[in-house]
Design a protein around this motif. Sequence first.
Motif, PDB file in Angstrom:
ATOM      1  N   PRO A  17       0.804  -1.232   0.000  1.00 43.27           N
ATOM      2  CA  PRO A  17       0.000   0.000   0.000  1.00 43.27           C
ATOM      3  C   PRO A  17       0.834   1.277   0.000  1.00 43.27           C
ATOM      4  CG  PRO A  17      -0.110  -1.096   2.127  1.00 43.27           C
ATOM      5  CD  PRO A  17       0.632  -2.011   1.212  1.00 43.27           C
ATOM      6  N   PHE A  18       2.128   1.180   0.302  1.00 46.65           N
ATOM      7  CA  PHE A  18       2.979   2.368   0.334  1.00 46.65           C
ATOM      8  C   PHE A  18       3.696   2.623  -0.989  1.00 46.65           C
ATOM      9  CE2 PHE A  18       2.829   0.797   4.742  1.00 46.65           C
ATOM     10  CZ  PHE A  18       2.165   1.881   5.295  1.00 46.65           C
ATOM     11  N   TYR A  19       3.477   1.761  -1.968  1.00 50.23           N
ATOM     12  CA  TYR A  19       4.127   1.916  -3.274  1.00 50.23           C
ATOM     13  C   TYR A  19       3.202   2.668  -4.223  1.00 50.23           C
ATOM     14  CZ  TYR A  19       6.152   0.910  -7.804  1.00 50.23           C
ATOM     15  OH  TYR A  19       6.679   1.041  -9.059  1.00 50.23           O
ATOM     16  N   ASP A  20       3.716   3.709  -4.869  1.00 53.38           N
ATOM     17  CA  ASP A  20       2.970   4.455  -5.883  1.00 53.38           C
ATOM     18  C   ASP A  20       3.294   3.863  -7.254  1.00 53.38           C
ATOM     19  OD1 ASP A  20       1.892   6.245  -4.035  1.00 53.38           O
ATOM     20  OD2 ASP A  20       3.684   7.514  -4.124  1.00 53.38           O
ATOM     21  N   VAL A  21       2.269   3.641  -8.056  1.00 54.37           N
ATOM     22  CA  VAL A  21       2.443   3.040  -9.384  1.00 54.37           C
ATOM     23  C   VAL A  21       3.364   3.913 -10.233  1.00 54.37           C
ATOM     24  CG1 VAL A  21       1.234   2.333 -11.478  1.00 54.37           C
ATOM     25  CG2 VAL A  21       0.177   1.977  -9.249  1.00 54.37           C
ATOM     26  N   ASP A  22       4.256   3.288 -10.969  1.00 54.36           N
ATOM     27  CA  ASP A  22       5.231   3.922 -11.863  1.00 54.36           C
ATOM     28  C   ASP A  22       6.302   4.733 -11.139  1.00 54.36           C
ATOM     29  OD1 ASP A  22       4.233   2.797 -14.149  1.00 54.36           O
ATOM     30  OD2 ASP A  22       3.120   4.562 -14.782  1.00 54.36           O
ATOM     31  N   SER A  23       6.424   4.600  -9.827  1.00 51.92           N
ATOM     32  CA  SER A  23       7.529   5.264  -9.130  1.00 51.92           C
ATOM     33  C   SER A  23       8.710   4.297  -9.073  1.00 51.92           C
ATOM     34  CB  SER A  23       7.102   5.688  -7.722  1.00 51.92           C
ATOM     35  OG  SER A  23       6.799   4.561  -6.936  1.00 51.92           O
ATOM     36  N   PRO A  24       9.927   4.809  -9.002  1.00 46.89           N
ATOM     37  CA  PRO A  24      11.106   3.932  -8.997  1.00 46.89           C
ATOM     38  C   PRO A  24      11.110   2.970  -7.810  1.00 46.89           C
ATOM     39  CG  PRO A  24      11.745   6.194  -9.416  1.00 46.89           C
ATOM     40  CD  PRO A  24      10.298   6.220  -9.043  1.00 46.89           C
ATOM     41  N   ILE A  25      11.532   1.755  -8.066  1.00 51.45           N
ATOM     42  CA  ILE A  25      11.639   0.737  -7.016  1.00 51.45           C
ATOM     43  C   ILE A  25      13.071   0.761  -6.500  1.00 51.45           C
ATOM     44  CG2 ILE A  25      11.515  -1.723  -6.494  1.00 51.45           C
ATOM     45  CD1 ILE A  25       9.446  -1.976  -8.727  1.00 51.45           C
ATOM     46  N   THR A  26      13.227   1.100  -5.237  1.00 45.22           N
ATOM     47  CA  THR A  26      14.560   1.195  -4.638  1.00 45.22           C
ATOM     48  C   THR A  26      14.760   0.165  -3.529  1.00 45.22           C
ATOM     49  OG1 THR A  26      13.750   2.890  -3.127  1.00 45.22           O
ATOM     50  CG2 THR A  26      14.776   3.643  -5.179  1.00 45.22           C
ATOM     51  N   THR A  27      13.832  -0.748  -3.374  1.00 41.70           N
ATOM     52  CA  THR A  27      13.897  -1.746  -2.309  1.00 41.70           C
ATOM     53  C   THR A  27      15.018  -2.748  -2.570  1.00 41.70           C
ATOM     54  OG1 THR A  27      11.502  -1.562  -2.195  1.00 41.70           O
ATOM     55  CG2 THR A  27      12.496  -3.399  -1.026  1.00 41.70           C
ATOM     56  N   PRO A  28      15.928  -2.915  -1.608  1.00 44.66           N
ATOM     57  CA  PRO A  28      17.007  -3.898  -1.797  1.00 44.66           C
ATOM     58  C   PRO A  28      16.475  -5.332  -1.933  1.00 44.66           C
ATOM     59  CG  PRO A  28      17.506  -2.435   0.035  1.00 44.66           C
ATOM     60  CD  PRO A  28      16.117  -2.136  -0.390  1.00 44.66           C
ATOM     61  N   ALA A  29      15.372  -5.649  -1.282  1.00 43.38           N
ATOM     62  CA  ALA A  29      14.813  -7.010  -1.372  1.00 43.38           C
ATOM     63  C   ALA A  29      14.345  -7.311  -2.795  1.00 43.38           C
ATOM     64  CB  ALA A  29      13.657  -7.169  -0.389  1.00 43.38           C
ATOM     65  N   PHE A  30      13.749  -6.337  -3.474  1.00 45.55           N
ATOM     66  CA  PHE A  30      13.311  -6.520  -4.859  1.00 45.55           C
ATOM     67  C   PHE A  30      14.522  -6.768  -5.753  1.00 45.55           C
ATOM     68  CE2 PHE A  30      12.014  -5.129  -9.074  1.00 45.55           C
ATOM     69  CZ  PHE A  30      10.755  -5.708  -9.205  1.00 45.55           C
ATOM     70  N   ASP A  31      15.563  -5.975  -5.569  1.00 49.94           N
ATOM     71  CA  ASP A  31      16.785  -6.124  -6.358  1.00 49.94           C
ATOM     72  C   ASP A  31      17.408  -7.504  -6.134  1.00 49.94           C
ATOM     73  OD1 ASP A  31      18.908  -4.962  -8.066  1.00 49.94           O
ATOM     74  OD2 ASP A  31      20.128  -5.178  -6.259  1.00 49.94           O
ATOM     75  N   LEU A  32      17.462  -7.952  -4.897  1.00 50.91           N
ATOM     76  CA  LEU A  32      18.029  -9.257  -4.577  1.00 50.91           C
ATOM     77  C   LEU A  32      17.234 -10.384  -5.231  1.00 50.91           C
ATOM     78  CD1 LEU A  32      20.095 -10.911  -2.921  1.00 50.91           C
ATOM     79  CD2 LEU A  32      18.396 -10.931  -1.088  1.00 50.91           C
ATOM     80  N   LYS A  33      15.913 -10.300  -5.190  1.00 49.21           N
ATOM     81  CA  LYS A  33      15.091 -11.353  -5.794  1.00 49.21           C
ATOM     82  C   LYS A  33      15.226 -11.364  -7.315  1.00 49.21           C
ATOM     83  CE  LYS A  33      11.982 -11.976  -2.065  1.00 49.21           C
ATOM     84  NZ  LYS A  33      10.977 -12.893  -1.657  1.00 49.21           N
ATOM     85  N   VAL A  34      15.343 -10.191  -7.931  1.00 48.61           N
ATOM     86  CA  VAL A  34      15.556 -10.137  -9.384  1.00 48.61           C
ATOM     87  C   VAL A  34      16.886 -10.798  -9.737  1.00 48.61           C
ATOM     88  CG1 VAL A  34      16.031  -8.583 -11.315  1.00 48.61           C
ATOM     89  CG2 VAL A  34      14.091  -8.126  -9.813  1.00 48.61           C
ATOM     90  N   ARG A  35      17.913 -10.540  -8.951  1.00 46.62           N
ATOM     91  CA  ARG A  35      19.223 -11.155  -9.205  1.00 46.62           C
ATOM     92  C   ARG A  35      19.173 -12.675  -9.011  1.00 46.62           C
ATOM     93  NH1 ARG A  35      22.774  -7.254 -10.154  1.00 46.62           N
ATOM     94  NH2 ARG A  35      22.194  -5.170  -9.466  1.00 46.62           N
ATOM     95  N   GLN A  36      18.419 -13.141  -8.028  1.00 49.28           N
ATOM     96  CA  GLN A  36      18.261 -14.580  -7.833  1.00 49.28           C
ATOM     97  C   GLN A  36      17.526 -15.207  -9.010  1.00 49.28           C
ATOM     98  OE1 GLN A  36      16.264 -14.733  -4.055  1.00 49.28           O
ATOM     99  NE2 GLN A  36      18.165 -14.661  -2.886  1.00 49.28           N
ATOM    100  N   LEU A  37      16.492 -14.536  -9.515  1.00 50.12           N
ATOM    101  CA  LEU A  37      15.768 -15.036 -10.684  1.00 50.12           C
ATOM    102  C   LEU A  37      16.689 -15.070 -11.912  1.00 50.12           C
ATOM    103  CD1 LEU A  37      12.330 -13.250 -10.251  1.00 50.12           C
ATOM    104  CD2 LEU A  37      12.813 -15.676  -9.945  1.00 50.12           C
ATOM    105  N   ALA A  38      17.543 -14.071 -12.048  1.00 45.46           N
ATOM    106  CA  ALA A  38      18.471 -14.030 -13.188  1.00 45.46           C
ATOM    107  C   ALA A  38      19.446 -15.206 -13.113  1.00 45.46           C
ATOM    108  CB  ALA A  38      19.225 -12.703 -13.200  1.00 45.46           C
ATOM    109  N   LYS A  39      19.936 -15.516 -11.930  1.00 45.36           N
ATOM    110  CA  LYS A  39      20.850 -16.657 -11.785  1.00 45.36           C
ATOM    111  C   LYS A  39      20.148 -17.961 -12.149  1.00 45.36           C
ATOM    112  CE  LYS A  39      24.012 -14.872  -8.331  1.00 45.36           C
ATOM    113  NZ  LYS A  39      24.473 -14.964  -6.950  1.00 45.36           N
ATOM    114  N   ARG A  40      18.861 -18.065 -11.799  1.00 46.01           N
ATOM    115  CA  ARG A  40      18.126 -19.295 -12.042  1.00 46.01           C
ATOM    116  C   ARG A  40      17.788 -19.479 -13.512  1.00 46.01           C
ATOM    117  NH1 ARG A  40      12.694 -19.305  -9.338  1.00 46.01           N
ATOM    118  NH2 ARG A  40      13.972 -18.829  -7.540  1.00 46.01           N
ATOM    119  N   HIS A  41      17.401 -18.409 -14.199  1.00 48.57           N
ATOM    120  CA  HIS A  41      16.870 -18.535 -15.552  1.00 48.57           C
ATOM    121  C   HIS A  41      17.817 -18.108 -16.679  1.00 48.57           C
ATOM    122  CE1 HIS A  41      12.904 -19.676 -14.209  1.00 48.57           C
ATOM    123  NE2 HIS A  41      12.892 -18.657 -13.371  1.00 48.57           N
ATOM    124  N   LEU A  42      18.763 -17.234 -16.402  1.00 47.90           N
ATOM    125  CA  LEU A  42      19.586 -16.688 -17.488  1.00 47.90           C
ATOM    126  C   LEU A  42      20.968 -17.303 -17.537  1.00 47.90           C
ATOM    127  CD1 LEU A  42      18.595 -12.944 -17.193  1.00 47.90           C
ATOM    128  CD2 LEU A  42      17.646 -14.659 -18.682  1.00 47.90           C
TER     129      LEU A  42
END
Length: 132
Positions: A107-132
């Motif tokens: 509820p605290f995230y505004d649509v189309d605003s930059p995502i600066t959460t370290p947890a989001f970045d970490l999960k994206v990197r984990q997904l990249a290791k798994r799939h790419l």
Amino acid sequence: MSYYLAIIGSRDSPVFEAALGNPIKDEGKHLHQFVLHAALDFVDEAMWQSQNMYIRVVDKFNDWLVSSYVSAGGLRFMLLHSVKNEDGIRNFFTEVHELYIRHLLNPFYDVDSPITTPAFDLKVRQLAKRHL
């Protein structure tokens, strides 16, 4: 392998960007942003010609390919890469889209605003290791 991911909002503003894998060895982050943003026009054309969310390779720049995935809300996920791996990239885009939807439920995230959460970045990197 080296990859550069950008999530572009519905108003053409960057929501999230990350260099994944080994760093791309050329001119740097600004060139990657330029290549991805130059491919936005091709993505906008291709999204109306296809019923799929995954649009595959939409543009080429030197040895780099630009693949794209478009959400129903107009969010564009774009990946700059040098190796074709269609199934892995499609799975990566699908899971990053699911991750973004979970982030959107905050509820605290505004649509189309930059995502600066370290947890989001970490999960994206984990997904990249798994799939790419």
